[in-house]
Each structure stands twice: as structure tokens, then as C-alpha cells.
Motif scaffolding. Structure first.
Motif, mmCIF file in Angstrom:
data_model
loop_
_atom_site.group_PDB
_atom_site.id
_atom_site.type_symbol
_atom_site.label_atom_id
_atom_site.label_comp_id
_atom_site.label_asym_id
_atom_site.label_seq_id
_atom_site.Cartn_x
_atom_site.Cartn_y
_atom_site.Cartn_z
ATOM 1 N N LYS A 231 2.330 1.877 -3.395
ATOM 2 C CA LYS A 231 1.328 2.468 -4.278
ATOM 3 C C LYS A 231 1.215 3.974 -4.018
ATOM 4 O O LYS A 231 1.211 4.783 -4.948
ATOM 5 N N GLU A 232 1.159 4.284 -2.740
ATOM 6 C CA GLU A 232 1.038 5.672 -2.309
ATOM 7 C C GLU A 232 2.151 6.533 -2.901
ATOM 8 O O GLU A 232 1.914 7.650 -3.364
ATOM 9 N N ILE A 233 3.375 6.001 -2.856
ATOM 10 C CA ILE A 233 4.492 6.835 -3.303
ATOM 11 C C ILE A 233 4.903 6.520 -4.738
ATOM 12 O O ILE A 233 5.914 7.022 -5.227
ATOM 13 N N ASP B 89 0.846 -1.207 0.000
ATOM 14 C CA ASP B 89 0.000 0.000 0.000
ATOM 15 C C ASP B 89 0.875 1.249 0.000
ATOM 16 O O ASP B 89 0.594 2.222 -0.700
ATOM 17 N N LYS B 90 1.938 1.177 0.773
ATOM 18 C CA LYS B 90 2.854 2.318 0.827
ATOM 19 C C LYS B 90 3.508 2.536 -0.545
ATOM 20 O O LYS B 90 3.621 3.671 -1.017
#
Ligand code: XCC
Ligand code: SF4
Length: 645
Positions: free
Chosen positions: A19-21, A16-17
Motif C-alpha cells: 500500500k505504502e509503495i 501494508d508495504k
């Protein structure tokens, strides 16, 4: 390909991280490869000569064969055995490196290594026929290392040593009759590449037998790698540690040990103990080592080093922002690590002459100054730590207790406390009494054709529920570690009544501070030889041929060529082998039938492909039950015969 990426909670957080960055990981790249080419997927694409690639196109006139006339069965057989050659070369070259090191220790050429386990040395020497009586340890070590190195270059008709020494007579009979008994490792691998050259062997069965010979070299190379690593660094005993990304510590200098070969990582463990103060001087709370893939399994087994993660999620260790250095040796190291590391302060340090990544830091490992090399690595990590951006640190708070270190010796030591005269009988008696159904080995990698770690977890818990005693190696063992199956709680949660009772008995006798786990971690991929030793001992104790022993193997998420080689020697040695991805043999009914059906008649072992973990588990349980049932019938018939006489 499944939409769900992983069952690992820590990995999910990191993905998820990512994807976020906006980082693309191996999970994104796996998606980008869909849909796969059917020719490649089923094994009917040939690239063995420059006229290719040739595909089997049955509907086109002239398209049902390659340009040279190679049929689907020839192409499929050639492709699959060339995987075996690759895997076998990797495992055995690793073994050769260890053997060379032991030789140089025996010759007094290396100051940083010594013979740590002379008891194992003597046991191995006796096993392979090296004289030990009244001889100096180093002299014996020299002969054992020389015998190991002789496995590679032998070109005569003599049989290879480690297979002959380890296998039961009836198994050796089969290997000899089928003409797959190797002489030298290099010879068999070169011959297989020759055999599968364009315009050479077109007979699929002959090609497969050539492949099995190479697979036996894989077994030989790993068996000697295990033996000599134990001699050099000690044979593991039960250890308690932890697993998953939560084993990375924000306040410490974190170094990941990744790859396969313990020669350097053992030195890093030693150096780290001596250099805690240097890390503290840099403002850290100390040095924290974590393992990835089989180097991780090696230092877990012998030194209790925690596991960070397994193959498919290796990139995610960097995404925690707290990985200061990742030291890699050989095999299963994603080239993508470097570009990911660029976005952080992480140093990727390659160390072996045959494994470099453009743009990463290369520190040529030299056994002559091994400890110094290790110290240099730690200093690089400490320097990197000083540039760490604490705002980027995000470590999932996920970890599980791990009880590991079950080399065959340490497992037998527990059995010994129940039956000192015949330790293995503790296991075989429990099978005879119906308390447990048999033994399953889980081995192998991650494969993103499915959901990461899901097949591993589902299959182990299914088999445990069905009272199967489970041993594991490689990235499979690491999946279990992360999911909480390598501790006593795992037993309470997932074991069937019989398995629970069996493990409770072991617990009572073992007298360890920690409860024994649901799955017994036997080590790295080369330590699959330990599991085979267990199967061989069971056969002897039960008075059976290997082909009748209630023992099965599974690679629920097989990926590497090495996994193909391991699976293949398991089949040749009599073990049923499940693979959780569909093998590229299905493009030829003939070849697929040979490896999934005919093999059983010849060797007792066979492959089956099943992507559904519940169905696969049910089949493995059926196989164990069938073997037990047949053994009971045989016993009955023998008794009746005796009574009649
Ligand atoms: Fe590699 Fe041994 Fe497979 Fe893991 S399990 S991905 S081979 S590290 Ni051998
Ligand atoms: Fe085509 Fe034959 Fe060459 Fe393979 S060996 S690429 S089938 S011509």
C-alpha cells in the motif's frame, strides 16, 4: 467479501508495504471484482455456445431457459462438471509427466534421475499386479510406468487400475453399480466435454454422474502421481523446517520453487547443494530454497525445504525485495508475478511448455539434461542476486517451526512402534475408546472471497479442540505451517484432552528429536491420495464400508478446478466434504440437492457449503459423532444377534 485481508502477520506487513509503495496485489484485485455477478456466482450463466452468454431470467417471458431451452439445472450441472474436467486434466497430466519420466529412467534414457525408493516400487507393483519375483528393479519400474501410462489411453471396457487396486470392495461395488467406474482417463475427460456440449445431455443427474467419473480420473491420476513420485524421489519421512516469509534470508541467494511438479524442483534442490560456493563467490552466504504452493509441499516432504507462503500470498514473497528467482512449473501461478517482479530484481523463470507468462524468462525444462537446467536456473538467481537493491529488502521477521513429512508410510512407521502387527489399530483403537473422534483431512487453496487463511486456522483449531485427528495437504497445510499448527506447541495450545493424550503416546513411541505436530502434513494436492489410503485402511480395520468410517474432508478456502475434482471424488468414495465457499450449484435447487443430500444415499459422501468456520467445524464434529454412534449401534445389534443364535 471480508474487510480483513488476512490473519497471517507476515502477509499483513507486506500488504501494508504494498500500500505504502502503491502496488496493487491480488487482495486489491479481489476487492475490485465486487460486487459479483449473481448469475455467475450461482452457476446460472451459460457460455457453452456462441449464442451465449445465456442467463436464467425467470421474470421475462422466455427468459426462464437458455436460448436453446436449457433449464437452470442443466446449465448449473454442465458448468460444475466442466470444472471437474479441468481439475482432473491438470492432476492427471502431472501424473502422466512423472510416469513418462519413470519409464525413461527404466529404459536408461535419463542420466539425472534414478529409482530412489525400490521398496515403494515393489509395493506399488504388487498392488497393481505387476510381477516382481526375481526381476530387476528397472524391469519392474518399466512395467509399473507402462501400467500408469496405460491409464490414459485405454478405450475398452477394462477398469482403470489405480482406483481398482486402492479401493475397498464395497466402494468399488457402488462405483460399478452407478456406472461411474472409468476405463481410461483421456476417454472419460473427452466424453465429459462431449456430454456437456451444447445440445447434448440435458439430464442434470446424468451430467453429474459423468462428472463423478471424471473426478475418479482425477483420483487415479493423483494416486499414480504420488506413487511414482515416491518411487523416483523417495517416500518422505518426518522433517523439521520452518514456514512463512521469515524463511527468506536476506544474506542468501533466495530461490522460490513454485507450482506442482517435482521433476525440476528436485533437481534444483540437488544442484543447490553443489553450488553453494558459487553463491558465496558472488558475495552471498549461500543458497536458500523456499517453497510456494504444492511444488513447495513436494520438496518440503522429501527434502525439508522451508515454506515461504501459500497461494493467495505468492506475490508477497517478491515484495520482500530479497527473492532473487522464482522458478515456476505448472498450476496456481499468478500471471501477476511478472509485473510485480519488474519493480524488483526478481527473475520469474517459467519452465514448462504449457505454462509461460509474457515477458518472463522461459527456460525450457528438459528431463534429458535436468540437472544442467537446474544449474542454469541457480546461475540466473545468482546473477539476479548481484543486482539486488539492499535498500528495498524488507523481510517480515515471522516464521514458525514445522514438523512435516507424514506420508502414510512415515505415519504408519510411528504407529508401528506402538503396534507392530497392526499399526493402523493405534488410530482406530483410539477412536473406539473415544479418545479421538475420528480423522479430518484439510485440503485445498486460498480464496479471497473470505479472509486469507482464517477459515483454515479456525477450523483446524476447532476440530483439534474437539479431539479430531487432523491430516492436511496443499495450501491448507501451508496455512497451518505458517500459523504454528505443525509443531508440538500447536498441540499444547489447541488440542483437546483426548487428542493431547493420543499425540503424547505417539511422541513417546516415535523417538523423534522434534515433538509431533497438531496437524500432520501429508504433502501436496496430489497426495490427497495418501489421505484416502488412510481412510481405506481405517475402513478395513474397523470392518466398515467407507461410507461409515469416521473420516471427513474439508476445503475451507477452495479455489481451483482441481479442488472441485478432489471434493467430488471424495464424495464418490464415501466421504462427507465441507467447502468453505458457496458452490455455484445453488442456482439450481435440484442440482444443489443432489450433491448435498441425494449423494449421501447413493455414495455415503456428500457436500455441504458453509462459510462460517465455527459452524462448519461443529457440523463436521456432528458428522463424526453420528458415524461413531451408528457404528456402535450396529455393533451392539450384531452382538445381540450372535448371542441369540
Ligand atoms: Fe493450488 Fe496445490 Fe489449491 Fe494451493 S491447494 S491453490 S490447487 S497449490 Ni491444491
Ligand atoms: Fe445459451 Fe444454450 Fe448456448 Fe448455453 S448452450 S449459451 S444456454 S444457447
Amino acid at each position: 467479501m471480508s474487510d480483513k485481508r488476512t490473519i497471517d502477520v507476515a502477509a499483513t506487513q507486506m500488504l501494508d508495504k504494498a500500500k505504502e509503495i502503491g502496488f496493487l496485489t491480488t487482495f486489491d484485485r479481489a476487492k475490485a471484482q465486487e460486487p459479483r455477478c449473481t448469475f455467475g456466482n450461482t452457476g446460472i450463466c451459460c457460455r457453452i455456445c456462441l449464442q451465449g452468454p445465456c442467463r436464467i431470467l425467470p421474470k421475462k417471458p422466455g427468459g426462464n431457459k437458455g436460448i436453446c431451452g436449457a433449464m437452470d439445472y442443466t446449465i448449473v450441472a454442465r458448468n460444475i462438471v466442466r470444472y471437474i474436467a479441468g481439475g482432473s486434466a491438470a492432476h492427471s497430466d502431472h501424473g502422466r509427466h512423472i510416469a513418462e519420466t519413470v519409464l525413461h529412467v527404466a529404459e536408461g534414457k535419463l542420466k539425472d534421475y534414478q529409482i530412489t525408493d525400490p521398496v515403494k516400487l515393489i509395493a506399488v507393483a504388487k498392488k497393481i499386479g505387476v510381477e516382481t519375483e526375481g526381476r530387476d528393479v528397472l524391469a519392474v519400474a518399466k512395467d509399473v510406468a507402462t501400467a500408469a501410462l496405460n491409464e490414459f489411453g485405454r478405450v475398452n471396457e477394462d477398469e482403470i487400475t489405480w482406483i481398482t487396486a486402492n479401493s475397498n470392495e464395497s466402494t468399488l461395488d457402488v462405483l460399478r453399480k452407478t456406472n461411474i467406474m472409468p476405463s481410461g482417463i483421456n476417454l472419460s475427460l473427452a466424453q465429459l466435454l462431449h456430454q456437456t456440449h451444447a445440445g447434448n445431455d440435458a439430464d442434470p443427474v446424468n451430467i453429474i454422474f459423468g462428472g463423478l467419473k471424471a473426478a475418479l480420473c482425477d483420483y487415479d491420476g493423483m494416486a499414480l502421481a504420488t506413487d511414482l513420485s515416491d518411487i523416483l524421489f523417495g517416500t518422505g519421512v518426518p522433517v523439521v523446517t520452518e514456514a512463512n516469509l521469515g524463511a527468506i534470508k536476506a544474506e542468501k541467494v533466495n530461490i522460490a520453487l513454485h507450482g506442482h511438479n517435482p521433476l525440476l524442483s528436485q533437481m534444483v534442490v540437488k544442484a543447490a547443494k553443489e553450488m553453494q560456493e558459487e553463491a558465496k563467490a558472488a558475495g552471498a552466504a549461500g543458497i536458500n530454497l523456499v517453497g510456494i504452493c504444492c511444488t513447495g509441499n513436494e520438496v518440503l516432504t522429501r527434502e525439508g525445504v522451508a515454506i515461504a507462503t501459500n497461494f493467495a500470498t505468492q506475490e508477497l514473497a517478491i515484495l520482500t525485495g530479497a527473492m532473487d528467482a522464482m522458478v515456476v512449473d505448472v498450476q496456481c501461478i499468478m500471471p501477476s508475478l511478472r509485473s510485480l517482479a519488474e519493480c524488483y530484481h526478481t527473475k520469474i523463470i517459467t519452465t514448462m511448455p504449457i505454462m509461460k507468462i509474457p515477458g518472463s524468462y522461459h527456460l525450457a525444462f528438459d528431463e534429458h539434461r535436468a540437472l544442467d537446467s537446474a544449474k542454469e536456473i541457480i546461475r540466473l538467481a545468482i546473477d539476479a542476486y548481484k543486482t539486488r537493491d539492499s535498500a528495498k529488502v524488507c523481510i517480515p521477521d515471522v516464521r514458525n517451526t514445522v514438523v512435516a513429512g507424514f506420508t502414510l508410510e512415515s505415519l504408519l512407521n510411528i504407529f508401528k512402534k506402538i503396534n507392530a502387527d497392526a499399526p493402523i489399530r493405534v488410530l482406530t483403537d483410539a477412536i473406539a475408546a473415544g479418545e479421538i473422534k475420528g480423522v479430518a483431512l484439510f485440503a485445498g487453496c486460498n480464496n479471497l472471497k473470505g479472509t486469507h487463511d482464517e477459515n483454515h486456522f479456525t477450523m483446524a483449531t476447532e476440530l483439534a479442540k474437539n479431539d479430531v485427528f487432523i491430516v492436511a495437504t496443499g495450501c491448507a497445510a501451508q496455512a497451518f505451517a505458517k500459523e504454528g499448527l505443525l509443531n508440538g506447541e500447536g498441540v499444547q495450545k489447541y488440542a483437546g484432552e483426548g487428542l493431547k493424550k493420543f499425540i503424547a503416546r505417539l511422541n513417546a513411541a516415535a523417538g523423534l528429536t522434534a515433538e509431533l505436530p497438531l496437524v500432520f502434513h501429508m504433502g501436496s494436492c496430489v497426495d490427497n491420495s495418501r489421505a484416502q489410503d488412510l481412510a481405506n485402511m481405517m475402513a478395513i480395520e474397523m470392518g466398515l464400508d467407507n461410507r461409515d468410517v469416521p473420516y471427513v474432508a474439508s476445503a475451507p478456502e477452495a479455489m481451483s478446478e482441481k479442488a472441485v475434482a478432489i471434493g467430488s471424488w471424495n464424495v464418490a468414495l464415501g466421504n462427507p466434504v465441507h467447502v468453505g465457499v458457496v458452490a455455484p450449484t445453488v442456482g439450481s435447487t435440484l442440482v444443489n440437492d443432489v450433491v448435498t443430500k441425494v449423494a449421501e444415499d447413493v455414495f455415503g459422501g456428500f457436500f455441504f457449503w458453509e462459510t462460517d468456520p465455527v459452524k462448519a467445524s461443529a457440523r463436521l464434529v456432528d458428522i463424526l459423532e453420528e458415524r461413531n454412534w451408528k457404528n456402535a449401534m450396529r455393533k451392539k445389534a450384531n452382538q445381540a444377534k450372535e448371542e441369540a443364535n
